[in-house]
Write an enzyme that holds these catalytic residues in place. Structure first.
Site, PDB file in Angstrom:
ATOM      1  N   ASP A  18       0.840  -1.209   0.000  1.00  0.00           N
ATOM      2  CA  ASP A  18       0.000   0.000   0.000  1.00  0.00           C
ATOM      3  C   ASP A  18       0.868   1.250   0.000  1.00  0.00           C
ATOM      4  O   ASP A  18       0.497   2.282  -0.574  1.00  0.00           O
ATOM      5  CB  ASP A  18      -0.911  -0.012   1.237  1.00  0.00           C
ATOM      6  CG  ASP A  18      -2.207   0.761   1.042  1.00  0.00           C
ATOM      7  OD1 ASP A  18      -2.326   1.472   0.035  1.00  0.00           O
ATOM      8  OD2 ASP A  18      -3.097   0.666   1.897  1.00  0.00           O
ATOM      9  N   HIS A 211      -6.329   4.921   6.988  1.00  0.00           N
ATOM     10  CA  HIS A 211      -5.414   5.918   6.432  1.00  0.00           C
ATOM     11  C   HIS A 211      -5.557   7.155   7.316  1.00  0.00           C
ATOM     12  O   HIS A 211      -6.619   7.393   7.900  1.00  0.00           O
ATOM     13  CB  HIS A 211      -5.763   6.210   4.968  1.00  0.00           C
ATOM     14  CG  HIS A 211      -5.347   5.087   4.056  1.00  0.00           C
ATOM     15  ND1 HIS A 211      -4.230   5.152   3.262  1.00  0.00           N
ATOM     16  CD2 HIS A 211      -5.872   3.857   3.845  1.00  0.00           C
ATOM     17  CE1 HIS A 211      -4.105   4.014   2.582  1.00  0.00           C
ATOM     18  NE2 HIS A 211      -5.089   3.199   2.924  1.00  0.00           N
ATOM     19  N   CYS A 242      -4.130   5.046  -1.913  1.00  0.00           N
ATOM     20  CA  CYS A 242      -4.659   4.396  -3.114  1.00  0.00           C
ATOM     21  C   CYS A 242      -4.602   5.405  -4.254  1.00  0.00           C
ATOM     22  O   CYS A 242      -5.216   6.469  -4.174  1.00  0.00           O
ATOM     23  CB  CYS A 242      -6.096   3.938  -2.866  1.00  0.00           C
ATOM     24  SG  CYS A 242      -6.866   3.264  -4.336  1.00  0.00           S
TER      25      CYS A 242
END
Ligand code: HMG
Ligand code: MG
Length: 315
Positions: A18, A211, A242
Site C-alpha cells: 500500500d 489511512h 490508493c
C-alpha cells in the site's frame, strides 16, 4: 471506553504494497526486498509484500514476482500479495505465496476507477479466485475499500456495506479488512460499523485498515480495540495511499500503532526500536521524509540534541 483491551494484537504490515504503490518514483527491487526483510527482523509476522495487478495501472509494483521470489524471510513470517483477478492469482502461485489478498470497493464509482469493474463483476471474479485459492490451501484475506467514505460518492451506507460483507463471507474469505481508504472515519463511525458487521463477521476475522488523512487513525484504532477488533493494518513510516482515491494520504504509521498498543500493555511482538530503523531505511529508499510521527520523534532523538551555538561573554 478502554475497558475491554485485548492482551495482544496482530499488526499487519502493508507498507511494501500500500505504501510503495502510491510512490511517484519506482523503487528498485533490491530496495523493496531490503525493506521487507528488515520489517520481518523487527518482528512483523504478516507482511503484504507486493501486488500482482496490471503494471499499466500500478507500474510501481511491476516487479512483484522478482520481489516475492528474492525476499528471504524466517518461517514464522506470512507474506501475501494483492490480487485482482485470475492472472494475478497465477502470478502469486508462481511466486509460491501461501496467502493472497483480494480487494473490492463498497461503492460503484470507486470500484470502476480502481479495477474497472462494477461491484457485481468484481464479486464474480473474487469468487473464482477464492475458489482456486481454497483448493490450493492458500489463505485469502479480503479488503473492502471506502467503507467509511468514498472520494467520489461521499458517505457510504452501513447497511449497504453489511450486504457486501455477507457476500464476501459467502465466497469464503478467511479475514476481511475494512478499508478507510480516504481516512474519513471517526471513532464513533468505527464503533457503529464494527458492531453492525460483527453480527455476520466474527471479530477475530475482522481487520481495520486506516489511512491517516484527517489525523483520526489512532483514535479509530482505540475505538476498534474497544469494540473487540484485534488486527490492525499499518504501513512503515506512514507511507501509502490508493492512487485511485484522490486525496488519500498515507496509512496509519506502523511505529505510531505499535507505540500506542505497547503503551496500553498490548503485546505486538514488534521491536519498536528496530521498527524505527525500518522507517529510516524506507526514507533512504524513497529519498524523502515520511509522515510517521513516532518515527520522526525517534529519529530526532537518535541524532541527539541540536547543539545551540554558545555565546561567548566576558562576564
Ligand atoms: P483492465 O484494463 O480493465 O483489464 O484492468 P484487462 O483485463 O483489460 O487488462 C489490461 C492489461 O493488464 C492487459 O495487458 C492484461 O493482460 C494486464 P495487455 O493485454 O494490455 O498488455 N493484466 C495484468 N497484468 C498483470 N497482473 C494482472 C493483470 N490483470 C490484467 N493481475 C485490472 C483491470 C483489475 C487488471 C486493473 O484495473 C488493475 O490492475 N487495478 C489495480 C488497481 C490497484 O492496484 N489499486 C490499488 C490497490 S486497492 C487499495 O489500495 C485499497 C486497499 O489498500 C484498502 C483500502 O485502503 O481501502 C487495499
Ligand atoms: Mg489502503
Amino acid at each position: 471506553m478502554l475497558e475491554h483491551l485485548p492482551p495482544e494484537v496482530t499488526v499487519f504490515e502493508v507498507g511494501p504494497r500500500d505504501g510503495l504503490q502510491n510512490e511517484a518514483n519506482f523503487v528498485v527491487t533490491s530496495g523493496k526486498v531490503r525493506l521487507i526483510e528488515v520489517l520481518a527482523e523487527a518482528g512483523l509476522t504478516k507482511i503484504e509484500i507486493t501486488s500482482f495487478v496490471s503494471p499499466k495501472w500500478i507500474p510501481q509494483l511491476a516487479d512483484g514476482l522478482q520481489v516475492a521470489t528474492t525476499v528471504k524471510l524466517p518461517p514464522q513470517v506470512t507474506t501475501s500479495a494483492l490480487v485482482p483477478n485470475l492472472k494475478g492469482y497465477e502470478l502469486a502461485r508462481k511466486a509460491g505465496l501461501r496467502a493472497i489478498a483480494l480487494f473490492m470497493s463498497a461503492t460503484e464509482t470507486h470500484s470502476k476507477k480502481n479495477i474497472n469493474k462494477t461491484i457485481t463483476q468484481a464479486m464474480v471474479t473474487l469468487k473464482e479466485v477464492a475458489q482456486l485459492a481454497r483448493q490450493d490451501g492458500v489463505k485469502v484475506r479480503g479488503y473492502l475499500s471506502v467503507v467509511f467514505g468514498c472520494p467520489y460518492e461521499g458517505q457510504v451506507n452501513a447497511d449497504h456495506v453489511a450486504k457486501i460483507v455477507s457476500s464476501l463471507l459467502e465466497i469464503g474469505i478467511d479475514e476481511l479488512s475494512l478499508g478507510d481508504t480516504i481516512g474519513a472515519a471517526t471513532p464513533l463511525n468505527v464503533i457503529k460499523l464494527v458492531k453492525l458487521l460483527s453480527t455476520t463477521l466474527a471479530l477475530n476475522k475482522m481487520a481495520l485498515h486506516f489511512h491517516d488523512t484527517r489525523g483520526t487513525a489512532l483514535a479509530n484504532v482505540l475505538a476498534g480495540l474497544d469494540a473487540g477488533v484485534t488486527t490492525f493494518d499499518a504501513s512503515v513510516g506512514g507511507m501509502g495511499g490508493c492512487p485511485y482515491a484522490p486525496g488519500a494520504a498515507g496509512n496509519l504509521a506502523t511505529e505510531d500503532l505499535v507505540y500506542l498498543l505497547e503503551s496500553l500493555g498490548i503485546k505486538t511482538g514488534v521491536d519498536l526500536d528496530k521498527l524505527v530503523t525500518c522507517g529510516q531505511i524506507a526514507q533512504e529508499i524513497l529519498g524523502k521524509q515520511l509522515p510517521g510521527k513516532y518515527l520522526q520523534a525517534a529519529l530526532a532523538q537518535r541524532s541527539g540534541p541540536t547543539a545551540k551555538p554558545r555565546r561567548e561573554t566576558n562576564v
